[in-house]
Design an enzyme around this catalytic site. Sequence first.
Site, short mmCIF file in Angstrom:
data_model
loop_
_atom_site.label_atom_id
_atom_site.label_comp_id
_atom_site.label_asym_id
_atom_site.label_seq_id
_atom_site.Cartn_x
_atom_site.Cartn_y
_atom_site.Cartn_z
N CYS A 105 38.48 55.66 15.57
CA CYS A 105 37.70 55.56 14.32
C CYS A 105 36.71 56.71 14.13
CB CYS A 105 36.97 54.22 14.27
SG CYS A 105 36.22 53.73 15.83
N HIS B 24 30.11 54.08 11.16
CA HIS B 24 29.75 55.09 12.16
C HIS B 24 29.10 56.28 11.43
CE1 HIS B 24 31.84 52.84 15.08
NE2 HIS B 24 32.88 53.60 15.33
N1 NAP Z 1 36.84 47.97 15.89
C1 NAP Z 1 37.10 49.20 15.47
O1 NAP Z 1 36.33 49.83 14.70
C2 NAP Z 1 38.34 49.87 15.91
C3 NAP Z 1 38.73 51.03 15.27
C4 NAP Z 1 39.91 51.67 15.66
C5 NAP Z 1 40.67 51.11 16.66
N2 NAP Z 1 40.28 49.97 17.29
C6 NAP Z 1 41.15 49.41 18.34
O2 NAP Z 1 41.80 48.25 17.83
C7 NAP Z 1 41.98 47.30 18.88
C8 NAP Z 1 41.36 45.96 18.47
O3 NAP Z 1 40.00 46.14 18.19
P1 NAP Z 1 39.10 45.01 17.52
O4 NAP Z 1 37.80 45.66 17.33
O5 NAP Z 1 39.78 44.40 16.35
O6 NAP Z 1 39.02 43.91 18.70
P2 NAP Z 1 38.75 42.34 18.63
O7 NAP Z 1 37.87 42.00 17.49
O8 NAP Z 1 38.31 41.96 20.00
O9 NAP Z 1 40.20 41.70 18.36
C9 NAP Z 1 41.23 41.70 19.33
C10 NAP Z 1 42.47 41.04 18.76
O10 NAP Z 1 43.53 41.16 19.70
C11 NAP Z 1 44.07 39.87 19.97
N3 NAP Z 1 44.59 39.79 21.34
C12 NAP Z 1 43.88 39.92 22.49
N4 NAP Z 1 44.72 39.77 23.56
C13 NAP Z 1 45.96 39.54 23.06
C14 NAP Z 1 47.23 39.30 23.65
N5 NAP Z 1 47.39 39.26 24.96
N6 NAP Z 1 48.30 39.10 22.83
C15 NAP Z 1 48.14 39.14 21.47
N7 NAP Z 1 46.95 39.35 20.86
C16 NAP Z 1 45.88 39.57 21.65
C17 NAP Z 1 42.93 38.91 19.75
O11 NAP Z 1 43.42 37.60 19.54
P3 NAP Z 1 42.52 36.29 19.92
O12 NAP Z 1 41.59 36.07 18.78
O13 NAP Z 1 43.57 35.24 20.03
O14 NAP Z 1 41.83 36.60 21.21
C18 NAP Z 1 42.31 39.54 18.48
O15 NAP Z 1 43.08 39.19 17.35
C19 NAP Z 1 41.35 47.92 20.14
O16 NAP Z 1 42.37 48.54 20.88
C20 NAP Z 1 40.39 48.95 19.58
O17 NAP Z 1 40.18 50.03 20.45
C21 NAP Z 1 39.15 49.32 16.93
#
Ligand code: NAP
Length: 366
Positions: free
Chosen positions: A152, A268
Site C-alpha cells: 500500500c 498513509h
Molecule cells: N490493510 C492494508 O492496508 C493492506 C494493504 C495492502 C495489502 N494488505 C495485505 O492484505 C492481507 C490482508 O490484510 P488485512 O489488513 O485485510 O488483514 P485482516 O483485517 O487481518 O484480514 C485477514 C483476512 O484473512 C482471512 N484469513 C486469515 N487466515 C485465513 C485462512 N487460513 N484461510 C482463509 N482466510 C483466512 C481472515 O478471515 P477470518 O475473519 O475468518 O479470520 C480475514 O478475512 C495481508 O497480507 C496484508 O499484508 C493489507
Amino acid sequence: MVNVGCACHLRLNSALVILVFVTTNGYRVGVLGATGAVGSTILEVIAERDFPAAEVVPFASERSAGREIEWNGATLECRPLSPETIQDLDVVLSSAGGAVSAEWAPKLVEAGAVVVDNTSYWRMHEDVPLVVAGVNPDAAAGHKGIVANPNCTTMVMMMALAPIHRAVGLERLVVSTYQAVSGTGQRAIEEMREQSRAILAGEEPPEPQIYPHRIAFNVLPQVEVFKGGDDYTTEERKVMAETRKILDVGDEVAVSATCARVPVVAGHSESVNVRTADDLSPEDCRALLAEAPGVIVVDDPANGAYPMAIDAAGRDEVLVGRVRRDPDEERTLNLWIAGDNLRKGAATNAVQVAELLVERGLLGQN
Ligand SMILES: NC(=O)c1ccc[n+]([C@@H]2O[C@H](COP(=O)([O-])OP(=O)(O)OC[C@H]3O[C@@H](n4cnc5c(N)ncnc54)[C@H](OP(=O)(O)O)[C@@H]3O)[C@@H](O)[C@H]2O)c1
C-alpha cells in the site's frame, strides 16, 4: 464466465419458430479474506464500480465459515477454502495473508481462476507481474495466473512518482512514511481504539497484542519486522524493491525508506525527497501531477491546504502537495503524499486490475 440465458420458443404457426435468447454475461468472483480490512473494502469497491460479477463468493478462515455478509442488497455466506469450494471461479481477489496465498493461489490458478493477490508473498517473483493500474497496466499481459498488487505504501507513492519518472526521470528517492493502523488489519484498528479509550478515561491501557509497543498517542519507527538481523524492516525493503520493479528500473534509481506507524485509522502519509535526472520546477511538477489520472494536487500551504490522511481516507485518488525545491540539492523536490491504504493502496487497485484483465481478455487463459 457464466452465461445466464433464457430461451423462449414462440410457435406462431407450425412452420415458424422464433427463438429469443437473452444472455447476461458476468464472472464468478472470489473474494478471499472477505471479513478482513482489505477484503471488506474489496466487496464495497466491486459494488461501487459495478464490476461485471455474475456471482461474488466470499472466502475467509474456518472460523468464519457460514458467517453472513450483507453485500449490495444480497446476503452472502462465507466459505472456507477447500478443493471443492474453489472450483469454477474466474477471478479471485485475495487478501488473507502471505501464508494463505502461498498455499492457495497456485491451487486457485490450477482450478482455472486468475488471482489478484494483495499479500507480499508473490510480488517479487520473477514471473508474477506487479501492477499499479494507471501506472504499468501493460505488465499484466505477461501473467501466468497470478497478478500481484503492490504494498500500500509503494502504491500510494507510485501514483505521484510514476508521472514524474516518465517526464524527467527519477534518480534518487528518500522516503519517510507515516502509516495508518488499518494497514495492519482489523485487529490493529481495535487495538488502537481500546488503548485510546482507556487512556482518555484515565485508565491503564491494555497491553499491546499486535504492535511491539503502545500505538495510541505514540509513533513507532517500525512497520513490520527486522528480519534476520537486517537494520531495515520488511516494509522498508518492500518499498525499495517494489518501487524498482513497478518502474522497471534497476540500481540507477536509488531508494531509501524509513517507515513509521502513527495512530491514524486510515490513510498513509509520505514525505518524499525526489532527485530527478532533468530539472523539474515545483510549478511544472504541480502542472504535471494535476494532469495525472488518480492524483489530486492540494498545494496552498499558506491557506492550510495540503494533503492530509483524513482527506485521503475514503477516496481513491492520491493527494499530493507541499511541492517545493530542496534548498541545497540540485534537481531535487520535496513532496508530501497522502493516500487511502485500503482503497487505492489495496482494494481499489485490485478491482481495477480485475477490470484490466476483463478489458484485455486476460481471464480464462490458464
Ligand atoms: N490493510 C492494508 O492496508 C493492506 C494493504 C495492502 C495489502 N494488505 C495485505 O492484505 C492481507 C490482508 O490484510 P488485512 O489488513 O485485510 O488483514 P485482516 O483485517 O487481518 O484480514 C485477514 C483476512 O484473512 C482471512 N484469513 C486469515 N487466515 C485465513 C485462512 N487460513 N484461510 C482463509 N482466510 C483466512 C481472515 O478471515 P477470518 O475473519 O475468518 O479470520 C480475514 O478475512 C495481508 O497480507 C496484508 O499484508 C493489507
